[in-house]
Design a protein around this motif. Structure first.
Motif, short mmCIF file in Angstrom:
data_model
loop_
_atom_site.label_atom_id
_atom_site.label_comp_id
_atom_site.label_asym_id
_atom_site.label_seq_id
_atom_site.Cartn_x
_atom_site.Cartn_y
_atom_site.Cartn_z
N ALA A 116 45.22 44.74 37.73
CA ALA A 116 44.87 46.05 38.42
C ALA A 116 43.58 46.12 38.56
O ALA A 116 42.68 45.67 38.35
N LEU A 117 43.26 46.84 39.86
CA LEU A 117 42.20 47.05 40.73
C LEU A 117 41.61 48.60 40.06
O LEU A 117 42.41 49.61 40.05
N THR A 118 40.39 48.52 39.97
CA THR A 118 39.60 49.73 39.77
C THR A 118 38.54 50.11 40.74
O THR A 118 37.71 48.95 40.73
N ILE A 119 38.28 50.72 41.54
CA ILE A 119 37.41 51.03 42.61
C ILE A 119 37.11 52.63 42.41
O ILE A 119 37.82 53.52 42.47
N ARG A 135 31.40 47.40 35.33
CA ARG A 135 32.01 48.57 34.73
C ARG A 135 33.23 49.02 35.47
O ARG A 135 34.10 50.11 35.02
N MET A 136 33.48 48.25 36.57
CA MET A 136 34.34 48.81 37.62
C MET A 136 34.68 47.56 38.48
O MET A 136 33.67 46.85 38.64
N ASP A 137 35.68 47.39 39.26
CA ASP A 137 35.87 46.24 40.17
C ASP A 137 35.08 46.34 41.27
O ASP A 137 34.62 45.45 42.06
N GLY A 138 34.94 47.59 41.98
CA GLY A 138 34.17 47.68 43.06
C GLY A 138 34.00 49.18 43.52
O GLY A 138 34.00 50.10 42.57
#
Length: 634
Positions: free
Chosen positions: A375-378, A394-397
């Motif tokens: 899963a992506l977190t942006i 702390r998040m992907d991007g």
């Protein structure tokens, strides 16, 4: 040219700047400043702490745990966890407001194994003056203060953005304004409805437009908040687990995501962690009942009149959650996982990241990634670049707003030169950790539409899009921009004006739509535009060279040449490629060869490489893109 204020990018003190300023004034600050920002297994982590030189802080200690429990202790004595004492560095610096002297302390937490959550607290005290004691980041002008100081955290792991993200071209859909289904009431217009009213867009309306979305070349859609909310924008949820009735049903979302997946289109959902609506069950109960189990979920005490509770931007319909409360965290983490597990979403766009603490997002990432590593977190981080980078791990991007600001200045207003933009980009990208991805945007739901800012100049939009689609990072297209959607009034009055209803049929600019389709197809077809490195090129020209840009994207044995003319007149351009190709390619002589035209604003023919150079005439406000026919001799 009409004077516009690009209000979204107007200078202001960021949340982190304000936090650090008041924490230093109070005595002791940390601001989650760690090195490295995103620690890997086996890497020790240096913690930087800052004290007000005018306070009698003589000792600083850190208590930490590695088993997920809360560290407890003060004055260098731990009742739970391990204590480390910080070392005072010799230099003294000036504070964020240039009036306070600051001392820097550092302490190093030993390297940890993969999967370790490190939690820590920091306090300082005076040896000579008994009773003088400080907690790091005890005060907070942005959200609810922590009288015993903030609890900090970082996670040790090898998580990174999913591989599919670098191949994505994203389409941002503002659900209420996009489309309704054939058997539902038609989408309203601004002629009959106020811009902050509901316009009638639905999930089934999006489902019926998947053919259109797919024909554009999109392989990922980002939906504005779809949970129950009293607002047209949805950024104040009343229910974190169900779809708003005006958008359809829970089943409608499942059907939309499944249909998108069958077409190879991924789906991102918008997630709001900082605040709810004043109709959320927990807020209603807490406001009416002082003994409510949700009483600590919100702040009804430490607020200034006339407000009676803390709310986001002092908007009463957006009461702010106490995201340091364990029960609130578990509720939000569970809700985030629910959208991924129950509905099948592929990732989350995180709203207003600077509201909750860095430690909140550390644990949020752990909760999401441990269950859904693909899963992506942006995040939406409206802060200067150094503060954005503090969210690495702390998040992907992040949504790259610093890049968006200068792209809009360069192409929409032409107040910056293309040369300045390319110089900025080199420095900008080099500062981004490899573990952190970013998204390139020209406009979105919180800022002037690009065309409004460019005073309707389609050619400027086309040139900006050519730049966006040939850059590093993942491009996001805001719904309607691809067919010429602007706005009917200045969004500084009400930013909902940049959320007008989607035009369909004859209302669409078909030539612009074709332009978008061609550029997106080019990016999707050629991996060099998605994953290749970029190198800026020097140009010689008959025009203003500051408004001419050229670069190559290269990977393995392929390179693509991009030439942009931001002048309002045609220019003759000469580019020396010989030395550049030798630098990236090895031993070839690169004196001759050919470049195939793969995208042209004026149907230009292929280029010949003669004496290591190419020459071409580029029309005004246009882009020319060429693909190497000669393999690099690597």
């Amino acid at each position: 040219m009409t004077q516009f204020v690009d209000f979204f990018f107007a200078p202001y003190a960021s949340a982190q700047h304000r936090r650090m300023k008041v924490a230093i004034e109070d005595g002791l600050a940390h601001g989650s400043q760690i090195t490295p920002r995103d620690p890997l297994p086996g890497q020790a982590v240096t913690i930087s702490i800052f004290s007000n030189a005018h306070k009698a802080i003589e000792r600083v200690a850190l208590s930490y745990t590695t088993d997920g429990t809360e560290p407890l202790g003060e004055y260098g004595i731990a009742t739970q966890g391990t204590v480390l004492f910080a070392e005072l560095l010799p230099q003294v610096s000036v504070g964020v407001d240039a009036s306070t002297e600051i001392r820097t302390w550092q302490v190093t937490i030993p390297a940890q194994e993969d999967g370790t959550l490190v939690r820590y607290r920091i306090d300082g005290w005076s040896v000579q003056e008994a009773g003088q004691h400080w907690y790091a980041d005890r005060v907070d002008p942005v959200t609810i203060s922590q009288k015993k100081g903030r609890s900090f955290a970082y996670h040790v792991d090898r998580w990174e953005a999913p591989a599919w993200w670098q191949d994505a071209v994203v389409y941002q859909i503002f659900v209420d304004r996009f489309s309704s289904a054939h058997n539902e009431p038609a989408l309203h217009s601004e002629e009959t409805h106020g811009i902050t009213e509901f316009f009638g867009g639905t999930l089934n309306g999006i489902l019926e437009k998947l053919d259109y979305i797919q024909s554009l070349g999109i392989n990922c859609i980002w939906l504005s908040p779809i949970f129950e909310s009293p607002s047209h924008h949805g950024y104040n949820p009343s229910d974190y687990h169900h779809v708003a009735r005006r958008y359809g049903s829970d089943e409608a979302l499942v059907q939309l995501i499944e249909a998108a997946h069958r077409r190879g289109i991924r789906v991102l959902l918008d997630f709001v962690a900082n605040h709810t609506s004043d109709e959320h069950f927990a807020f209603v109960d807490a406001r009416e009942n002082p003994d409510s189990p949700y009483a600590n979920w919100y702040d009804f005490k430490e607020i200034e009149a006339p407000q009676t509770y803390r709310s986001y931007a002092q908007v009463s319909s957006m009461p702010e959650l106490s995201t340091e409360e364990p029960a609130v965290r578990e509720y939000l983490y569970g809700a985030a996982r629910y959208w991924l597990e129950h509905y099948g979403a592929d990732g989350l766009r995180l709203d207003y990241v600077p509201g909750p603490s860095h430690a909140f997002w550390t644990s949020f990432q752990q909760a999401v990634k441990s269950a859904h590593p693909q899963a992506l977190t942006i995040g939406e981080v409206t802060s200067p670049m150094p503060e954005i980078l503090d969210y690495a791990g702390r998040m992907d991007g992040f949504m790259d707003f610093p890049l968006a600001a200068i792209m809009r200045q360069t192409f929409a207003r032409r107040s910056k030169s293309l040369e300045e933009l390319l110089q900025f980009l080199d420095q900008h990208v080099s500062n981004i950790p490899e573990s952190m991805c970013f998204a390139a945007v020209l406009d979105n739901h919180d800022m002037h539409r690009f065309l409004w800012f460019a005073e309707g100049n389609i050619e400027r939009l086309k040139l900006a899009t050519a730049f966006q689609m040939t850059l590093e990072g993942t491009p996001i297209v805001y719904y309607g921009t691809e067919v010429g959607l602007s706005q009917t009034d200045d969004a500084i009055k009400e930013n909902a004006y940049c959320r007008g209803p989607m035009p369909w049929g004859e209302q669409q600019n078909q030539a612009l739509l074709t332009y978008y389709r061609q550029l997106i197809a080019l990016r999707r077809q050629h991996a060099v535009l998605r994953t290749g490195k970029r190198m800026n090129l020097s140009v010689e020209s008959t025009g203003n060279v500051e408004q001419i840009g050229a670069y190559i994207r290269y990977i393995n044995d392929t390179y693509m040449l991009v030439i942009l003319n931001n002048n309002e007149q045609p220019v003759q351009v000469r580019i020396k490629l010989h030395n550049v190709l030798q630098k990236i390619g090895g031993t070839g002589n690169y004196q001759t060869g050919s470049l195939r035209s793969v995208f042209s604003s004026s149907k230009l023919s292929d280029l010949s490489l003669e004496d290591g150079c190419v020459e071409v005439t580029v029309p005004a406000l246009s882009a020319e893109i060429y693909l190497s026919e000669k393999r690099l001799d690597i």
